[in-house]
Scaffold this motif. Structure first.
Motif, PDB file in Angstrom:
ATOM      1  N   ARG A  71       0.819  -1.227   0.000  1.00 50.24           N
ATOM      2  CA  ARG A  71       0.000   0.000   0.000  1.00 50.24           C
ATOM      3  C   ARG A  71       0.845   1.266   0.000  1.00 50.24           C
ATOM      4  O   ARG A  71       0.379   2.325  -0.416  1.00 50.24           O
ATOM      5  CB  ARG A  71      -0.912   0.009   1.231  1.00 50.24           C
ATOM      6  CG  ARG A  71      -1.966  -1.087   1.248  1.00 50.24           C
ATOM      7  CD  ARG A  71      -2.911  -0.914   2.426  1.00 50.24           C
ATOM      8  NE  ARG A  71      -3.802  -2.059   2.552  1.00 50.24           N
ATOM      9  CZ  ARG A  71      -3.604  -3.093   3.352  1.00 50.24           C
ATOM     10  NH1 ARG A  71      -2.519  -3.118   4.125  1.00 50.24           N
ATOM     11  NH2 ARG A  71      -4.454  -4.089   3.392  1.00 50.24           N
ATOM     12  N   PRO A  73       3.003   3.901  -1.308  1.00 49.75           N
ATOM     13  CA  PRO A  73       3.403   4.269  -2.678  1.00 49.75           C
ATOM     14  C   PRO A  73       4.889   4.563  -2.817  1.00 49.75           C
ATOM     15  O   PRO A  73       5.418   4.538  -3.932  1.00 49.75           O
ATOM     16  CB  PRO A  73       2.561   5.518  -2.957  1.00 49.75           C
ATOM     17  CG  PRO A  73       2.228   6.074  -1.613  1.00 49.75           C
ATOM     18  CD  PRO A  73       2.108   4.901  -0.699  1.00 49.75           C
ATOM     19  N   ASN A 102      -0.764  -2.872  -7.537  1.00 46.00           N
ATOM     20  CA  ASN A 102       0.360  -2.085  -6.999  1.00 46.00           C
ATOM     21  C   ASN A 102       1.646  -2.911  -7.073  1.00 46.00           C
ATOM     22  O   ASN A 102       2.214  -3.284  -6.044  1.00 46.00           O
ATOM     23  CB  ASN A 102       0.077  -1.675  -5.559  1.00 46.00           C
ATOM     24  CG  ASN A 102      -1.132  -0.785  -5.433  1.00 46.00           C
ATOM     25  OD1 ASN A 102      -1.040   0.427  -5.556  1.00 46.00           O
ATOM     26  ND2 ASN A 102      -2.289  -1.395  -5.187  1.00 46.00           N
TER      27      ASN A 102
END
Length: 220
Positions: A71, A73, A102
């Motif tokens: 999660r 970034p 992701n």
């Protein structure tokens, strides 16, 4: 087509997690300093230092650490501290769709290879059977670092991988073969057979990392 994660560059952020057996805090700290001296930023998982006996923390906690790195970034590479045992316990608690959306570089060997194969099967993500955090120390051969950074720092297609110095590898059969590579630690992978996390080898090149196992173990 499988997803190739974004490349690793100098100054990128590396997320440290312990997904199997625990590692002494002093070793983790020393290896983290090495990464920082190489110019990387480091984020350490909440349970990276945990000690729960043969495994670092509960399966849910170890999976939580991994998903937090997914999660985040800023994190470009997720680097487990070591392998050991217990990695397969985290598999039911991972969000494979979120991982697919992701993509990150994930590297490791030993028991971590269970995770690498599931990232490919369930998230369609290319991962790297390569260095762990524990390897970022002076005794690791330069060849290992060269191969790791060559693979993670470029989007180039197929390239020649030369044999390690002093190790005369050779093919036992003639011809050429083409296909995705799966596999890893044989002992770990056997522990997943008959489960929803059994490795899919159909149409694949299977790589096994064992080099000093007794012959009877491999034969079984």
């Amino acid at each position: 087509m499988a997803i190739r994660p974004p490349v690793l560059r100098g100054g990128d952020t590396i997320g440290i997690v312990t997904l199997g057996s625990p590692l002494d805090a002093s070793v983790i700290d020393a290896r983290v300093r090495t990464l920082e001296e190489m110019g990387f930023h480091v984020v350490i998982g909440k349970y990276a230092y945990a000690y729960g006996g043969i495994v670092a923390a509960t399966a849910q906690q170890r999976a939580e650490d991994f998903m937090e790195m997914i999660r985040n970034p800023a994190v470009r590479l997720i680097l487990p501290t070591r392998g050991g045992t217990g990695v397969r316990e985290i598999l039911p608690y991972l969000d494979y769709r979120l991982i697919h959306e992701n993509p990150k570089i994930v590297s490791g060997y030993s028991d971590i290879t269970i995770l690498l194969n599931m990232l490919y099967q369930f998230s369609n993500l290319i991962s790297f059977q390569s260095l762990l955090l524990i390897d970022f120390e002076p005794r690791t051969p330069a060849y290992n670092f060269d191969q790791f950074f060559a693979a993670t720092s470029t989007l180039a297609s197929a390239r020649v991988i030369h044999n390690p110095p002093g190790i005369p590898l050779r093919s036992r059969v003639k011809g050429k073969v083409r296909g995705p590579i799966v596999g890893g630690n044989l002992t770990s992978l056997i522990g997943t057979l008959g489960t929803p996390y059994e490795i899919n080898t159909a149409g694949k090149i299977v790589l096994l990392e064992e080099t000093h196992e007794p012959t009877n173990t491999i034969y079984r």
